[in-house]
Scaffold this motif. Structure first.
Motif, PDB file in Angstrom:
ATOM      1  N   LEU A 160       6.774  -5.432  -4.677  1.00 45.44           N
ATOM      2  CA  LEU A 160       6.953  -6.747  -4.049  1.00 45.44           C
ATOM      3  C   LEU A 160       6.987  -7.857  -5.100  1.00 45.44           C
ATOM      4  O   LEU A 160       7.206  -9.020  -4.771  1.00 45.44           O
ATOM      5  N   LYS A 185       0.825  -1.223   0.000  1.00 40.33           N
ATOM      6  CA  LYS A 185       0.000   0.000   0.000  1.00 40.33           C
ATOM      7  C   LYS A 185       0.857   1.270   0.000  1.00 40.33           C
ATOM      8  O   LYS A 185       0.474   2.262  -0.573  1.00 40.33           O
ATOM      9  N   GLY A 200      -5.175  -7.868   2.365  1.00 43.26           N
ATOM     10  CA  GLY A 200      -5.201  -8.878   1.305  1.00 43.26           C
ATOM     11  C   GLY A 200      -4.592 -10.198   1.767  1.00 43.26           C
ATOM     12  O   GLY A 200      -5.136 -11.282   1.496  1.00 43.26           O
TER      13      GLY A 200
HETATM   14  C1  LIG Z   1       5.866  -9.377   2.957  1.00 42.04           C
HETATM   15  C2  LIG Z   1       4.647  -8.736   2.439  1.00 42.04           C
HETATM   16  N1  LIG Z   1       3.779  -9.456   1.712  1.00 42.04           N
HETATM   17  C3  LIG Z   1       2.651  -8.869   1.232  1.00 42.04           C
HETATM   18  C4  LIG Z   1       2.389  -7.549   1.469  1.00 42.04           C
HETATM   19  C5  LIG Z   1       1.159  -6.885   0.915  1.00 42.04           C
HETATM   20  O1  LIG Z   1       0.174  -7.115   1.779  1.00 42.04           O
HETATM   21  P1  LIG Z   1      -1.315  -6.599   1.656  1.00 42.04           P
HETATM   22  O2  LIG Z   1      -2.164  -7.539   2.396  1.00 42.04           O
HETATM   23  O3  LIG Z   1      -1.648  -6.357   0.233  1.00 42.04           O
HETATM   24  O4  LIG Z   1      -1.242  -5.283   2.480  1.00 42.04           O
HETATM   25  P2  LIG Z   1      -0.529  -3.908   2.206  1.00 42.04           P
HETATM   26  O5  LIG Z   1       0.929  -3.937   2.209  1.00 42.04           O
HETATM   27  O6  LIG Z   1      -1.031  -3.520   0.849  1.00 42.04           O
HETATM   28  O7  LIG Z   1      -1.058  -3.093   3.314  1.00 42.04           O
HETATM   29  C6  LIG Z   1       3.302  -6.832   2.253  1.00 42.04           C
HETATM   30  N2  LIG Z   1       3.101  -5.538   2.544  1.00 42.04           N
HETATM   31  N3  LIG Z   1       4.430  -7.439   2.712  1.00 42.04           N
END
Ligand SMILES: Cc1ncc(COP(=O)(O)OP(=O)(O)O)c(N)n1
Ligand SMILES: Nc1ncnc2c1ncn2[C@@H]1O[C@H](COP(=O)(O)OP(=O)(O)O)[C@@H](O)[C@H]1O
Length: 267
Positions: A116, A111, A212
């Motif tokens: 990633l 976000k 997510g």
């Molecule tokens: C190590 C790692 N994996 C995945 C994410 C992304 O996670 P998500 O659930 O999409 O949440 P946000 O980062 O978008 O808040 C991550 N940040 N780190």
């Protein structure tokens, strides 16, 4: 049924809100024995990702084989895979064991904007992993990126879901966290034939780090426990709804969701 077992193949989030840490917390809360294969270390907190250190395809495959050759599993999910070499290795080992309850969360960008998944890995994700996928769970930007479509209206979402299913995913859930509906957060489920909607009240909060990962982990836990997909999706939606409602205001940025809120609510 014996103890349900689930594996997450994903990156580590040192801040504990997303990635492997979110997945294992979610598995545990849903009564599933959780295991992990780490694809990358991220130095990360509520303000963003400070650094990414990928592991090697060999290290990822060796972790997965340690599980496959001994403990076994009932379902698995993938999260941050970072590079095409890791994707190819993960796809090969899934084929080797013949695992079919495979949930793919096509994590691309955090976000906060950090990458990633390398751009060069998109082709491998589509050609190697999607044909092995039982349920694909992109958010809207990920669905746009994978299909090349711009998603503005409900009809665009449907077209994107059809295109993703044509790549080989048997079920596609396009998550609604990023759409502009201020009242509801609605996820679209396409089973290759029909469309269904999973509706939830939109919660006005900034503490959505890891939504997510948590949603796809809850879905994987449901499948590992032997739930049918519809029931597993309903449980995952209720789990993430409670986790966002109980979002945790720690750190100086976007706090994590609350992984114990669902169980507390249902007790
Ligand atoms: C190590 C790692 N994996 C995945 C994410 C992304 O996670 P998500 O659930 O999409 O949440 P946000 O980062 O978008 O808040 C991550 N940040 N780190
Ligand atoms: N503010 C919110 N209120 C309620 N549900 C939300 C909210 N934001 C996201 N969700 C739900 O959380 C899940 C994850 O969605 P999303 O945030 O789009 O994923 P990602 O973290 O991959 O970007 C989906 O079920 C989505 O509908």
């Amino acid at each position: 049924m014996s103890l349900p077992r689930a594996l997450t193949i994903a990156g580590s989030d040192s801040g504990g809100g997303a990635g492997i840490q979110a997945d294992l917390k979610t598995f545990q809360e849903l009564g599933v024995y959780g295991m992990s294969a780490i694809t990358a270390l991220t130095a990360q907190n509520t303000t963003g990702v400070q650094a990414v250190y990928p592991t090697t395809p060999d290290a990822v495959v060796t972790q997965i084989r340690s599980i496959g050759s001994d403990i076994g599993l009932d379902a698995l999910k993938t999260g941050m895979l970072f590079g095409s070499d890791i994707i190819q290795a993960v796809a090969a080992v899934i084929r080797e064991y013949g695992w079919t309850k495979v949930v793919v969360d096509p994590v691309m960008i955090a976000k906060g904007g950090s990458v990633l998944l390398q751009e060069s890995a998109i082709h491998a994700l589509i050609t190697e992993l999607l044909p092995l996928t039982e349920v694909l769970t992109p958010n809207i930007p990920e669905a746009e990126h994978l299909t090349g479509l711009s998603i503005k209206r409900a009809t665009d979402k449907r077209e994107a879901a059809r295109k993703l299913a044509a790549f080989g995913a048997r079920h596609v859930i396009i998550k609604g966290g990023h759409d502009d509906d201020e009242q509801k957060a609605t996820d679209l489920w396409y089973d290759g034939r029909d469309f269904y909607e999973l509706e939830g009240k939109r919660i006005d909060t900034v503490h959505t780090h890891g939504t997510g990962c948590t949603f796809s982990a809850a879905l994987t836990a449901g499948l590992a426990s032997g739930l049918e997909l519809k029931a597993a999706l309903e449980q995952a939606k209720a789990f993430i709804q409670a986790a966002i409602e109980g979002g945790i205001a720690i750190g100086h940025g976007r706090g994590p969701t609350n992984h114990w809120a669902y169980k507390r609510k249902s007790c």
